[in-house]
Write a protein that holds these residues in place. Structure first.
Motif, PDB file in Angstrom:
ATOM      1  N   ASP A  52      10.179  -2.963   3.941  1.00  0.00           N
ATOM      2  CA  ASP A  52       9.125  -2.054   4.377  1.00  0.00           C
ATOM      3  C   ASP A  52       9.597  -0.656   3.992  1.00  0.00           C
ATOM      4  OD1 ASP A  52       6.764  -1.538   5.580  1.00  0.00           O
ATOM      5  OD2 ASP A  52       7.191  -2.780   7.325  1.00  0.00           O
TER       6      ASP A  52
ATOM      7  N   TYR B 200       0.882  -1.188   0.000  1.00  0.00           N
ATOM      8  CA  TYR B 200       0.000   0.000   0.000  1.00  0.00           C
ATOM      9  C   TYR B 200       0.909   1.225   0.000  1.00  0.00           C
ATOM     10  CZ  TYR B 200      -2.114   3.514   3.245  1.00  0.00           C
ATOM     11  OH  TYR B 200      -2.510   4.634   3.893  1.00  0.00           O
TER      12      TYR B 200
ATOM     13  N   ARG C  47      -4.537  -4.294   8.692  1.00  0.00           N
ATOM     14  CA  ARG C  47      -4.175  -5.693   8.422  1.00  0.00           C
ATOM     15  C   ARG C  47      -3.601  -6.384   9.651  1.00  0.00           C
ATOM     16  NH1 ARG C  47      -0.987  -3.384   3.756  1.00  0.00           N
ATOM     17  NH2 ARG C  47       0.619  -3.833   5.270  1.00  0.00           N
TER      18      ARG C  47
ATOM     19  N   SER D  54       6.093   7.661   6.475  1.00  0.00           N
ATOM     20  CA  SER D  54       5.223   7.095   5.429  1.00  0.00           C
ATOM     21  C   SER D  54       4.082   8.052   5.097  1.00  0.00           C
ATOM     22  CB  SER D  54       4.737   5.689   5.769  1.00  0.00           C
ATOM     23  OG  SER D  54       4.217   5.616   7.038  1.00  0.00           O
TER      24      SER D  54
ATOM     25  N   SER E 263      -1.901   0.544   7.282  1.00  0.00           N
ATOM     26  CA  SER E 263      -1.468  -0.853   7.356  1.00  0.00           C
ATOM     27  C   SER E 263      -1.923  -1.523   8.654  1.00  0.00           C
ATOM     28  CB  SER E 263       0.049  -0.949   7.198  1.00  0.00           C
ATOM     29  OG  SER E 263       0.686  -0.159   8.175  1.00  0.00           O
TER      30      SER E 263
HETATM   31  O1  PMV Z   1       0.306   2.296   7.374  1.00  0.00           O
HETATM   32  P1  PMV Z   1       1.224   3.371   6.892  1.00  0.00           P
HETATM   33  O2  PMV Z   1       0.493   4.628   6.572  1.00  0.00           O
HETATM   34  O3  PMV Z   1       2.388   3.578   7.813  1.00  0.00           O
HETATM   35  O4  PMV Z   1       1.835   2.896   5.494  1.00  0.00           O
HETATM   36  C1  PMV Z   1       2.666   1.778   5.417  1.00  0.00           C
HETATM   37  C2  PMV Z   1       3.045   1.478   4.022  1.00  0.00           C
HETATM   38  C3  PMV Z   1       4.040   0.340   3.849  1.00  0.00           C
HETATM   39  O5  PMV Z   1       4.411  -0.222   5.075  1.00  0.00           O
HETATM   40  C4  PMV Z   1       5.290   0.865   3.180  1.00  0.00           C
HETATM   41  C5  PMV Z   1       3.450  -0.734   2.947  1.00  0.00           C
HETATM   42  C6  PMV Z   1       2.389  -1.589   3.535  1.00  0.00           C
HETATM   43  O6  PMV Z   1       1.476  -1.966   2.785  1.00  0.00           O
HETATM   44  O7  PMV Z   1       2.487  -1.960   4.724  1.00  0.00           O
END
Ligand code: PMV
Length: 364
Positions: A320, A40, A176, A229, A173
């Motif tokens: 990551d 993502y 999940r 991120s 993320s």
């Molecule tokens: O959940 P965030 O906003 O920190 O985004 C994480 C994005 C990645 O870790 C780089 C990819 C992913 O799908 O976990």
């Protein structure tokens, strides 16, 4: 084209006001970390992903959170205190307050209580492993336990779905990090039940090859990331490759859906490594551009490729948003591959530190 927040979000608005009778309490929850296979990277308003993603839920890396709550008389503001690994940690407060603002609509009781949030990670604090996914997921699970105390009729399935829905609003993320095994987040027309609002367990039979898959995390750089991120996601907004990237991710979701069912590890390696390098390629081609890999990240990747060529063993890697390398390999080859990791790879880690983890299928 901008996606519109699906109407089903209203499904998660708690209409119950019985909280007026609950004075105080304590809840505890544990949530795992996860590592994305299809990544993502890029989002719409309200934490809606630009493309679907899929991840392994990990076993050894998790966050444990305890929330003590107490009724307060003033109901105009949020009242929180945050403790990290036993010590008061005010620097976490702004992120949690933003999270509370985003979720208040779905949890109208939040301003009626003061919260003392105590959280700890199973992995070292400065390890470069993002704790936002497991941290937001553990906090969301705690909040759902409080909601359950207010409304005892809530079904377990609803609780987990709403916890994922809330966690997503804290960190994408994190949606999940509620379910074990393999989790899909983001709507894909060919994946039944998939949603932009919450993560779902991979809804098809998983081949034995991907049960107990290992993830040895090589801690190349334990420092804070130079670019967050949040900023990385924003940079996808005017990214010259954005649309082809989102299309590629959708295609990779179909490919991995088939691979996870048919057990084709060679194809798995191809998709997962390509996704990792694409993620970092997107960072390098953003404007402003940035690099999160370190020289040791590349040393490790080169050594993995050479070892795979020399031995034919199915070792692979993913990354990551950072310099650490996740070394992925199946259970059946764990002894030979672990030996190689220890003898050849950990010398590239900060203080030789690494974490042995694996995908978790244990039910809670
Ligand atoms: O959940 P965030 O906003 O920190 O985004 C994480 C994005 C990645 O870790 C780089 C990819 C992913 O799908 O976990």
């Amino acid at each position: 084209m901008s996606k519109i927040l699906p109407l089903e979000a209203n499904h998660f608005i708690s209409k119950n006001t019985v909280f007026k009778t609950l004075n105080q309490g304590v809840v505890t929850a544990k949530a795992p970390s996860n590592i994305a296979l299809v990544k993502y990277w890029g989002k719409e308003k309200n934490q809606i992903p630009k493309n679907p993603s899929i991840s392994f839920t990990l076993s050894a890396c998790f966050t444990q959170t305890t929330v003590k709550f107490k009724k307060k008389s003033e109901i105009n503001t949020f009242a929180i205190e945050v403790f990290f690994e036993g010590k008061k940690h005010d620097s976490f407060k702004p992120k949690i307050l933003t999270f509370f603002e985003r979720i208040e609509k779905y949890m109208p009781f939040l301003k009626h209580y003061s919260f003392s949030i105590e959280t700890r990670n199973s992995f070292p604090h400065s390890s470069g492993i993002a704790s936002s996914a497991s941290g937001m997921a553990a906090l969301s699970l705690c909040l759902m336990q409080i909601e359950k105390k207010i409304n005892t009729n809530l079904a377990d399935d609803y609780i987990l779905k709403k916890a994922s829905f809330l966690a997503r609003l804290g960190s994408g993320s994190a949606s999940r990090s509620i379910k074990n095994g393999i989790v899909v987040w983001g709507k894909h027309p060919k994946i039944k039940g998939s949603s932009d609002l919450f993560g779902i367990p991979f809804p098809y039979t998983i081949h034995e090859n991907f049960k107990n898959y290992h993830d040895t995390i090589l801690l190349v750089d334990k420092g804070e990331k130079t670019v967050s991120s949040t900023v990385g996601h924003q940079l996808m907004e005017n990214h010259p490759f954005a649309n082809v990237r989102f299309e590629q991710a959708n295609n990779n979701m179909i490919a991995i859906k088939n691979i996870l069912q048919n057990g084709d590890i060679k194809q798995f390696i191809n998709i997962v490594e390509s996704e990792a390098l694409t993620l970092h390629g997107l960072m390098m081609s953003s404007n402003p551009y940035f690099i999160l890999m370190k020289p040791n990240t590349l040393e490790i990747i080169q050594k993995i490729w050479k070892f795979r060529k020399d031995t034919n063993l199915p070792i692979s890697f993913t990354l990551d948003a950072g310099a650490n390398v996740h070394v992925l390999y199946p259970e059946k080859d764990r002894i030979a591959i672990h030996k190689f990791i220890v003898s050849d790879l950990i010398e590239h880690c900060q203080n030789n530190h690494y974490i042995r983890d694996r995908v978790s299928f244990d039910e809670k």
